[in-house]
Design a protein around this motif. Sequence first.
Motif, PDB file in Angstrom:
ATOM      1  N   ALA A  79       0.830  -1.206   0.000  1.00  0.00           N
ATOM      2  CA  ALA A  79       0.000   0.000   0.000  1.00  0.00           C
ATOM      3  C   ALA A  79       0.865   1.257   0.000  1.00  0.00           C
ATOM      4  O   ALA A  79       0.572   2.225  -0.708  1.00  0.00           O
ATOM      5  CB  ALA A  79      -0.936  -0.008   1.205  1.00  0.00           C
ATOM      6  N   LEU A  80       1.939   1.244   0.769  1.00  0.00           N
ATOM      7  CA  LEU A  80       2.842   2.391   0.819  1.00  0.00           C
ATOM      8  C   LEU A  80       3.535   2.592  -0.527  1.00  0.00           C
ATOM      9  O   LEU A  80       3.716   3.723  -0.982  1.00  0.00           O
ATOM     10  CB  LEU A  80       3.861   2.208   1.946  1.00  0.00           C
ATOM     11  N   SER A  81       3.866   1.510  -1.200  1.00  0.00           N
ATOM     12  CA  SER A  81       4.456   1.599  -2.529  1.00  0.00           C
ATOM     13  C   SER A  81       3.478   2.253  -3.508  1.00  0.00           C
ATOM     14  O   SER A  81       3.854   3.136  -4.286  1.00  0.00           O
ATOM     15  CB  SER A  81       4.848   0.206  -3.026  1.00  0.00           C
ATOM     16  N   ASP A  82       2.223   1.828  -3.455  1.00  0.00           N
ATOM     17  CA  ASP A  82       1.200   2.445  -4.309  1.00  0.00           C
ATOM     18  C   ASP A  82       1.088   3.937  -4.019  1.00  0.00           C
ATOM     19  O   ASP A  82       1.076   4.764  -4.935  1.00  0.00           O
ATOM     20  CB  ASP A  82      -0.173   1.797  -4.089  1.00  0.00           C
ATOM     21  N   LEU A  83       1.011   4.283  -2.748  1.00  0.00           N
ATOM     22  CA  LEU A  83       0.883   5.697  -2.379  1.00  0.00           C
ATOM     23  C   LEU A  83       2.083   6.500  -2.856  1.00  0.00           C
ATOM     24  O   LEU A  83       1.929   7.644  -3.297  1.00  0.00           O
ATOM     25  CB  LEU A  83       0.712   5.841  -0.862  1.00  0.00           C
ATOM     26  N   GLY A  84       3.265   5.922  -2.771  1.00  0.00           N
ATOM     27  CA  GLY A  84       4.448   6.618  -3.258  1.00  0.00           C
ATOM     28  C   GLY A  84       4.343   6.940  -4.733  1.00  0.00           C
ATOM     29  O   GLY A  84       4.587   8.080  -5.154  1.00  0.00           O
ATOM     30  N   LEU A  85       3.933   5.962  -5.521  1.00  0.00           N
ATOM     31  CA  LEU A  85       3.774   6.179  -6.965  1.00  0.00           C
ATOM     32  C   LEU A  85       2.664   7.180  -7.260  1.00  0.00           C
ATOM     33  O   LEU A  85       2.784   8.012  -8.152  1.00  0.00           O
ATOM     34  CB  LEU A  85       3.473   4.860  -7.673  1.00  0.00           C
ATOM     35  N   TRP A  86       1.586   7.095  -6.526  1.00  0.00           N
ATOM     36  CA  TRP A  86       0.425   7.932  -6.796  1.00  0.00           C
ATOM     37  C   TRP A  86       0.593   9.370  -6.322  1.00  0.00           C
ATOM     38  O   TRP A  86       0.102  10.293  -6.956  1.00  0.00           O
ATOM     39  CB  TRP A  86      -0.813   7.369  -6.117  1.00  0.00           C
ATOM     40  N   LEU A  87       1.270   9.555  -5.175  1.00  0.00           N
ATOM     41  CA  LEU A  87       1.227  10.857  -4.502  1.00  0.00           C
ATOM     42  C   LEU A  87       2.515  11.654  -4.507  1.00  0.00           C
ATOM     43  O   LEU A  87       2.475  12.864  -4.264  1.00  0.00           O
ATOM     44  CB  LEU A  87       0.798  10.675  -3.037  1.00  0.00           C
ATOM     45  N   GLY A  88       3.658  11.014  -4.730  1.00  0.00           N
ATOM     46  CA  GLY A  88       4.850  11.807  -4.521  1.00  0.00           C
ATOM     47  C   GLY A  88       6.097  11.467  -5.296  1.00  0.00           C
ATOM     48  O   GLY A  88       6.993  12.287  -5.389  1.00  0.00           O
ATOM     49  N   GLU A  89       6.203  10.277  -5.841  1.00  0.00           N
ATOM     50  CA  GLU A  89       7.458   9.912  -6.486  1.00  0.00           C
ATOM     51  C   GLU A  89       7.584  10.478  -7.897  1.00  0.00           C
ATOM     52  O   GLU A  89       8.686  10.668  -8.391  1.00  0.00           O
ATOM     53  CB  GLU A  89       7.623   8.396  -6.490  1.00  0.00           C
ATOM     54  N   LEU A  90       6.465  10.749  -8.546  1.00  0.00           N
ATOM     55  CA  LEU A  90       6.500  11.306  -9.896  1.00  0.00           C
ATOM     56  C   LEU A  90       6.290  12.815  -9.861  1.00  0.00           C
ATOM     57  O   LEU A  90       6.975  13.562 -10.542  1.00  0.00           O
ATOM     58  CB  LEU A  90       5.430  10.646 -10.765  1.00  0.00           C
ATOM     59  N   ALA A  91       5.323  13.223  -9.100  1.00  0.00           N
ATOM     60  CA  ALA A  91       4.958  14.631  -8.933  1.00  0.00           C
ATOM     61  C   ALA A  91       3.975  14.684  -7.766  1.00  0.00           C
ATOM     62  O   ALA A  91       3.622  13.645  -7.211  1.00  0.00           O
ATOM     63  CB  ALA A  91       4.316  15.184 -10.200  1.00  0.00           C
ATOM     64  N   VAL A  92       3.550  15.883  -7.419  1.00  0.00           N
ATOM     65  CA  VAL A  92       2.549  16.029  -6.363  1.00  0.00           C
ATOM     66  C   VAL A  92       1.224  16.459  -6.995  1.00  0.00           C
ATOM     67  O   VAL A  92       1.206  17.094  -8.043  1.00  0.00           O
ATOM     68  CB  VAL A  92       3.011  17.007  -5.274  1.00  0.00           C
ATOM     69  N   PHE A  93       0.131  16.108  -6.345  1.00  0.00           N
ATOM     70  CA  PHE A  93      -1.210  16.322  -6.885  1.00  0.00           C
ATOM     71  C   PHE A  93      -2.131  16.819  -5.782  1.00  0.00           C
ATOM     72  O   PHE A  93      -1.747  16.837  -4.612  1.00  0.00           O
ATOM     73  CB  PHE A  93      -1.737  15.007  -7.474  1.00  0.00           C
ATOM     74  N   ASP A  94      -3.371  17.159  -6.140  1.00  0.00           N
ATOM     75  CA  ASP A  94      -4.290  17.619  -5.108  1.00  0.00           C
ATOM     76  C   ASP A  94      -4.566  16.523  -4.071  1.00  0.00           C
ATOM     77  O   ASP A  94      -4.744  16.803  -2.891  1.00  0.00           O
ATOM     78  CB  ASP A  94      -5.574  18.214  -5.688  1.00  0.00           C
ATOM     79  N   ALA A  95      -4.545  15.268  -4.486  1.00  0.00           N
ATOM     80  CA  ALA A  95      -4.707  14.173  -3.525  1.00  0.00           C
ATOM     81  C   ALA A  95      -3.522  14.108  -2.562  1.00  0.00           C
ATOM     82  O   ALA A  95      -3.675  13.700  -1.406  1.00  0.00           O
ATOM     83  CB  ALA A  95      -4.867  12.843  -4.244  1.00  0.00           C
ATOM     84  N   THR A  96      -2.353  14.522  -3.022  1.00  0.00           N
ATOM     85  CA  THR A  96      -1.173  14.558  -2.150  1.00  0.00           C
ATOM     86  C   THR A  96      -1.424  15.514  -1.004  1.00  0.00           C
ATOM     87  O   THR A  96      -1.158  15.194   0.164  1.00  0.00           O
ATOM     88  CB  THR A  96       0.073  15.021  -2.935  1.00  0.00           C
TER      89      THR A  96
END
Length: 149
Positions: free
Chosen positions: A44-61
């Motif tokens: 789950a933490l790996s998914d969150l990393g890809l989704w929220l912070g490793e590529l860029a930041v988003f409103d969900a971040t």
Amino acid sequence: MGTILKGMHRVRWHELTHAYGSAEDVPGRLSRVAWGDARTSAEALSDLGLWLGELAVFDATVAAVPFLWDLAVADGVTDRPGVIELLQAILEHANAAQIEVQHAAHRAVLDGRSTAGVLTGDEDPAVRVAARGLAAAIDGHVCASCRPA
């Protein structure tokens, strides 16, 4: 379950986005980090990393950062160092197309400086190391979106 992730249900996740689209699946991943076994939490933490912070930041971040701070200090979380490292990754990534989102995400991490300081004295050596890295990143943070006017 205690008070970690309290208020998560109030966030309109389906209206937010992460790197791959709708953020409606973020609460489930945050919950798995909070209460999952080591393997479930790591995935789950790996998914969150890809989704929220490793590529860029988003409103969900921006919406997720307060909950990540909750997880970083919760003793029952199996990978608190990983959560702390994700907070640091969020601080180090940008979103030039949405500079206001970048600023809000960075501000959400920067606002947790006192918590990072507390974590530098944690009894878990891995948490201490990760927290020292995050505290140093916070103290040295400079970016165009966060530069004082």
